[in-house]
Design a protein around this motif. Sequence first.
Motif, PDB file in Angstrom:
ATOM      1  N   LEU A 233      39.721  -3.612  -8.349  1.00 13.26           N
ATOM      2  CA  LEU A 233      40.368  -3.478  -7.049  1.00 13.26           C
ATOM      3  C   LEU A 233      40.380  -2.019  -6.576  1.00 13.26           C
ATOM      4  N   VAL A 234      40.639  -1.092  -7.497  1.00 16.40           N
ATOM      5  CA  VAL A 234      40.628   0.330  -7.143  1.00 16.40           C
ATOM      6  C   VAL A 234      39.224   0.769  -6.731  1.00 16.40           C
ATOM      7  N   LEU A 235      38.213   0.342  -7.485  1.00 19.86           N
ATOM      8  CA  LEU A 235      36.835   0.714  -7.167  1.00 19.86           C
ATOM      9  C   LEU A 235      36.380   0.112  -5.842  1.00 19.86           C
ATOM     10  N   PHE A 239      35.082   2.340  -2.923  1.00 16.71           N
ATOM     11  CA  PHE A 239      33.724   2.136  -2.412  1.00 16.71           C
ATOM     12  C   PHE A 239      33.718   2.020  -0.892  1.00 16.71           C
ATOM     13  N   PHE A 240      34.621   1.191  -0.355  1.00 20.28           N
ATOM     14  CA  PHE A 240      34.655   1.019   1.092  1.00 20.28           C
ATOM     15  C   PHE A 240      35.041   2.320   1.801  1.00 20.28           C
ATOM     16  N   TRP A 241      36.002   3.047   1.223  1.00 19.42           N
ATOM     17  CA  TRP A 241      36.417   4.314   1.830  1.00 19.42           C
ATOM     18  C   TRP A 241      35.287   5.337   1.755  1.00 19.42           C
ATOM     19  N   GLU A 242      34.632   5.422   0.628  1.00 18.95           N
ATOM     20  CA  GLU A 242      33.558   6.402   0.444  1.00 18.95           C
ATOM     21  C   GLU A 242      32.359   6.098   1.335  1.00 18.95           C
ATOM     22  N   SER A 248      36.312   0.955   7.058  1.00 22.54           N
ATOM     23  CA  SER A 248      36.357   0.057   5.897  1.00 22.54           C
ATOM     24  C   SER A 248      37.584  -0.852   5.902  1.00 22.54           C
ATOM     25  N   ILE A 249      38.593  -0.541   6.709  1.00 22.12           N
ATOM     26  CA  ILE A 249      39.824  -1.341   6.706  1.00 22.12           C
ATOM     27  C   ILE A 249      39.523  -2.791   7.079  1.00 22.12           C
ATOM     28  N   GLN A 250      38.666  -2.985   8.066  1.00 22.87           N
ATOM     29  CA  GLN A 250      38.308  -4.333   8.477  1.00 22.87           C
ATOM     30  C   GLN A 250      37.588  -5.087   7.357  1.00 22.87           C
ATOM     31  N   CYS A 251      36.656  -4.392   6.675  1.00 27.40           N
ATOM     32  CA  CYS A 251      35.916  -5.016   5.569  1.00 27.40           C
ATOM     33  C   CYS A 251      36.854  -5.414   4.440  1.00 27.40           C
TER      34      CYS A 251
END
Length: 433
Positions: A233-235, A239-242, A248-251
């Motif tokens: 979950l952390v990764l 990943f989405f933020w990076e 990435s919030i929508q994804c």
Amino acid sequence: MGDEIGEVIWNGAKQETFHADKNINPLMRNRYFEFVAQTQIYLVLAACFSIALSTAFMSLSMGLFVIFWVLSGNFKEKSQLIRIHPGALIAIALFFLYGIGMFYSSASWEMRLSWWFKYHKLLYIPMIISVLTLEKYRNLAFKAFLAGMLMVLAISYLKWLGVVPHKDIGQGYFVFKGRIAHNIFMAFTMYLTLHLAVKSSDVKRWIWIGVSFLAAMNILFLVNGRSGQIIMLVLLVWFFWETWRWKSIQCLTILTVAIGAIYFLSNDLPESRLMEIRQEIMRHDPSQAPTSSGLRLEFYKNAIKLIQQNPLFGGGTGSFENEYRVLAETQKTVSTYVPNPHNEFLLTGQELGAVGLLLLLAFFVVPWSLSYRLATTGKSDEYYGYALRGLVMSMVVGSLFNSLLLDAGEGKFYCVLAGVFLSAYQPTKKQQQ
């Protein structure tokens, strides 16, 4: 006259033989060192593949690697590469600090040496950095690890489908490793394949997305190792933020809804232990009904008490078991035999105090900072930066719930792959001079 001619011929023959021997010996020597040097690289590749297998294969691969590393010589060039690499130096410093901790430990010398040897894997990082200097071998090492994990993923699903025999011991459909290591390695694999999906195009992209999805489902539902579930979950968030920052919030929202729908709508998937942590802590009764989460919380509290006894330099390498037993008997704690607190930061704080804890943090911070400074000669080098950050994050988050650096499988997983990714770092000309 004939004798003189014969003497000249004999002397000439001896001279030719001498020159021939002089030419053959260096050639044989060069072939020997070339064979040994090449073999040590192949052993790194074998070690990367065997991360997914039982620990014995990894120990064999790295044991042979150390032998061939010594036999290959070339120590001047190796030491130069190590001396100018911050990632190599911080690993060596941490290893020797554990060595210093032996001299004031309360444990027996057998225990002190045994525990110090557990951290010998730290030396894999500088050793791999000193030999993995070519991009093609670095790339092969990465592919070897990925191939091993894809094999594990396939076998796990085949076990779930009943194609491969499986003995249920309450840990899910793990392969080779236990549930903790399986899920930690699989979470990192999911992170790698997500980046491969971004990097790829057309059909390959969808293949890697499919593999990432299967890895995530494997972690959440087929194998019940909670450390790996949290790491996953952390990764995912990282990943989405990076990759997309605020977009990435929508994804993440869509992904959360999708996983939740799968969890609640499917009756065939096993229950996830991640949802049981709060209930286990509430139900924990040390004298009658101890729970996994409750015991860990108990270990953490007692480890902090031990750290307070020797806050600066700690109790010494290998001292945790003895000192915990004394504390447990004094406080009438149920668990008197606890080899480690299931938290690498608390363990290092107890053994080496604030000094060791700071160096352990630096051990993770230095590779993280170097991940942004790897060689940028091609797209693969940029990918090693992503991979290294994911590896460090996996290890840091996992070390909050386990003594990962101490553990054989997980510790070697980190040190071997960190050595591979850090070998892409190129020092500045000033550092080289």
